[in-house]
Scaffold this active site. Structure first.
Site, PDB file in Angstrom:
ATOM      1  N   HIS A  98     -11.053  13.278   8.503  1.00 59.22           N
ATOM      2  CA  HIS A  98     -12.052  14.254   8.078  1.00 59.22           C
ATOM      3  C   HIS A  98     -13.080  13.647   7.128  1.00 59.22           C
ATOM      4  O   HIS A  98     -14.087  14.281   6.828  1.00 59.22           O
ATOM      5  CB  HIS A  98     -11.385  15.472   7.430  1.00 59.22           C
ATOM      6  CG  HIS A  98     -10.503  15.131   6.263  1.00 59.22           C
ATOM      7  ND1 HIS A  98      -9.186  14.770   6.425  1.00 59.22           N
ATOM      8  CD2 HIS A  98     -10.746  15.093   4.937  1.00 59.22           C
ATOM      9  CE1 HIS A  98      -8.655  14.525   5.233  1.00 59.22           C
ATOM     10  NE2 HIS A  98      -9.575  14.716   4.320  1.00 59.22           N
ATOM     11  N   HIS A 125     -15.351  10.144  -2.085  1.00 57.25           N
ATOM     12  CA  HIS A 125     -15.526  10.366  -0.651  1.00 57.25           C
ATOM     13  C   HIS A 125     -16.827  11.122  -0.424  1.00 57.25           C
ATOM     14  O   HIS A 125     -17.467  11.576  -1.385  1.00 57.25           O
ATOM     15  CB  HIS A 125     -14.332  11.133  -0.060  1.00 57.25           C
ATOM     16  CG  HIS A 125     -14.105  12.452  -0.713  1.00 57.25           C
ATOM     17  ND1 HIS A 125     -13.298  12.632  -1.817  1.00 57.25           N
ATOM     18  CD2 HIS A 125     -14.599  13.694  -0.440  1.00 57.25           C
ATOM     19  CE1 HIS A 125     -13.302  13.883  -2.188  1.00 57.25           C
ATOM     20  NE2 HIS A 125     -14.089  14.569  -1.370  1.00 57.25           N
ATOM     21  N   HIS A 127     -19.230  14.060   2.006  1.00 53.35           N
ATOM     22  CA  HIS A 127     -19.267  15.236   2.877  1.00 53.35           C
ATOM     23  C   HIS A 127     -20.656  15.359   3.505  1.00 53.35           C
ATOM     24  O   HIS A 127     -21.655  14.963   2.910  1.00 53.35           O
ATOM     25  CB  HIS A 127     -18.992  16.524   2.084  1.00 53.35           C
ATOM     26  CG  HIS A 127     -17.606  16.625   1.547  1.00 53.35           C
ATOM     27  ND1 HIS A 127     -16.575  17.216   2.251  1.00 53.35           N
ATOM     28  CD2 HIS A 127     -17.068  16.208   0.374  1.00 53.35           C
ATOM     29  CE1 HIS A 127     -15.466  17.158   1.526  1.00 53.35           C
ATOM     30  NE2 HIS A 127     -15.738  16.558   0.378  1.00 53.35           N
ATOM     31  N   HIS A 144     -18.331  12.939  -3.779  1.00 55.45           N
ATOM     32  CA  HIS A 144     -17.434  13.425  -4.825  1.00 55.45           C
ATOM     33  C   HIS A 144     -16.684  12.263  -5.457  1.00 55.45           C
ATOM     34  O   HIS A 144     -16.005  11.506  -4.763  1.00 55.45           O
ATOM     35  CB  HIS A 144     -16.416  14.416  -4.257  1.00 55.45           C
ATOM     36  CG  HIS A 144     -17.020  15.699  -3.801  1.00 55.45           C
ATOM     37  ND1 HIS A 144     -16.349  16.600  -2.976  1.00 55.45           N
ATOM     38  CD2 HIS A 144     -18.231  16.254  -4.058  1.00 55.45           C
ATOM     39  CE1 HIS A 144     -17.136  17.644  -2.760  1.00 55.45           C
ATOM     40  NE2 HIS A 144     -18.273  17.456  -3.401  1.00 55.45           N
ATOM     41  N   THR A 214     -12.106  21.251  -2.828  1.00 54.74           N
ATOM     42  CA  THR A 214     -12.758  21.834  -1.653  1.00 54.74           C
ATOM     43  C   THR A 214     -12.010  21.517  -0.356  1.00 54.74           C
ATOM     44  O   THR A 214     -12.489  21.834   0.719  1.00 54.74           O
ATOM     45  CB  THR A 214     -14.211  21.360  -1.531  1.00 54.74           C
ATOM     46  OG1 THR A 214     -14.235  19.936  -1.335  1.00 54.74           O
ATOM     47  CG2 THR A 214     -15.008  21.720  -2.780  1.00 54.74           C
TER      48      THR A 214
END
Length: 268
Positions: A98, A125, A127, A144, A214
């Site tokens: 992911h 990481h 997003h 993040h 999250t």
């Protein structure tokens, strides 16, 4: 009064004796499958997948991400700089399906102080698109930097928003390692040494609120710091992240309710 505090020698040296675990990854659902596309594992179903993920249902009213809305902001009269300081660390790049995660193997890599608690950098990481919004505007990428206290009971995340433009130098620094684990879920690679200080910008205005992780288990009580300065990332870099792991083309959790939370704004 809320106090970010100064990063001092006490933070880096006095606390070394209590850091006994080297390779800690914040609990984020890695042990169980979850996803973002519509289906049985999408964000609306996370809270039903496992007993320990019930916080994802939003019962606690402090879930993340949120919209950073001007009408909810509380401008702070006293500016408290976000003083971060990091040391060189060996890193491991991990394809988590992911997302792509950069794990810092040096337990003494550094971090920042908030309200008397030392927060140490554990991993970072990306997003896509951004998880947080500013007045309804989404951005192309969000990074993040995940920190925890020395006992790992408290978490704090520093978030950076990116718009399309010139390449991001920090991402360019690890580009070859991301390409090496592209399309290989679970693959890890030693990516050498890196200095997280490369992520520090000159402008230190930021939003601050109390939220959650999250990703599952959506644990609440997370101190969120979203930097006001929007950075730039090239389309080629975005495509590189998309190609690296299937879920990255849309791995942003939907906006959560703000409820009665205040968003504090610190700006020079």
């Amino acid at each position: 009064m809320e106090e970010t505090g100064m990063v001092s020698s006490v933070f880096f040296y006095g606390s070394l004796m209590v850091l006994l675990v080297c390779n800690i990854v914040v609990a984020n659902g890695e042990d169980f499958p979850f996803g973002y596309a519509n289906g049985t594992q999408d964000p609306s179903e996370w809270g039903h997948l496992h007993e320990e993920w019930k916080a994802c249902l939003g019962y606690g009213h402090h879930q993340s991400p949120i919209q950073l809305n001007y009408t909810k902001q509380e401008i702070q009269k006293q500016f408290i700089p976000l003083n971060r300081a990091y040391n060189m660390s060996r890193i491991t790049m991990i394809n988590r399906y992911h997302d792509i995660m950069m794990r810092f193997e040096n337990p003494y890599v550094g971090g920042f102080v908030h309200s008397g608690t030392n927060f140490y950098l554990r991993q970072l990481h990306w997003h896509k698109p951004s998880e947080h919004e500013i007045n309804g505007e989404k951005f192309h990428v969000e990074m993040h930097m995940v920190h925890t206290s020395h006992d790992h009971k408290e978490s704090a995340v520093i978030a950076f928003l990116y718009k399309l433009g010139s390449p991001d130098p920090f991402l360019a620094e690890v580009e070859k390692y991301i390409r090496n684990i592209s399309g290989a879920e679970g693959q890890k690679i030693d990516a050498g040494m890196i200095n997280p200080n490369d992520t520090i910008e000159q402008y230190h205005g930021y939003y601050r609120y109390l939220g959650s992780l999250t990703t599952p288990p959506c644990t609440e009580g997370v101190v969120w710091t979203v930097m006001q300065q929007v950075r730039s990332v090239s389309m080629e870099q975005v495509q590189m992240l998309i190609n690296a792991t299937p879920d990255f083309k849309d791995n942003a959790r939907p906006i959560q309710n703000i409820d009665n939370r205040n968003i504090k704004v610190y700006q020079p």
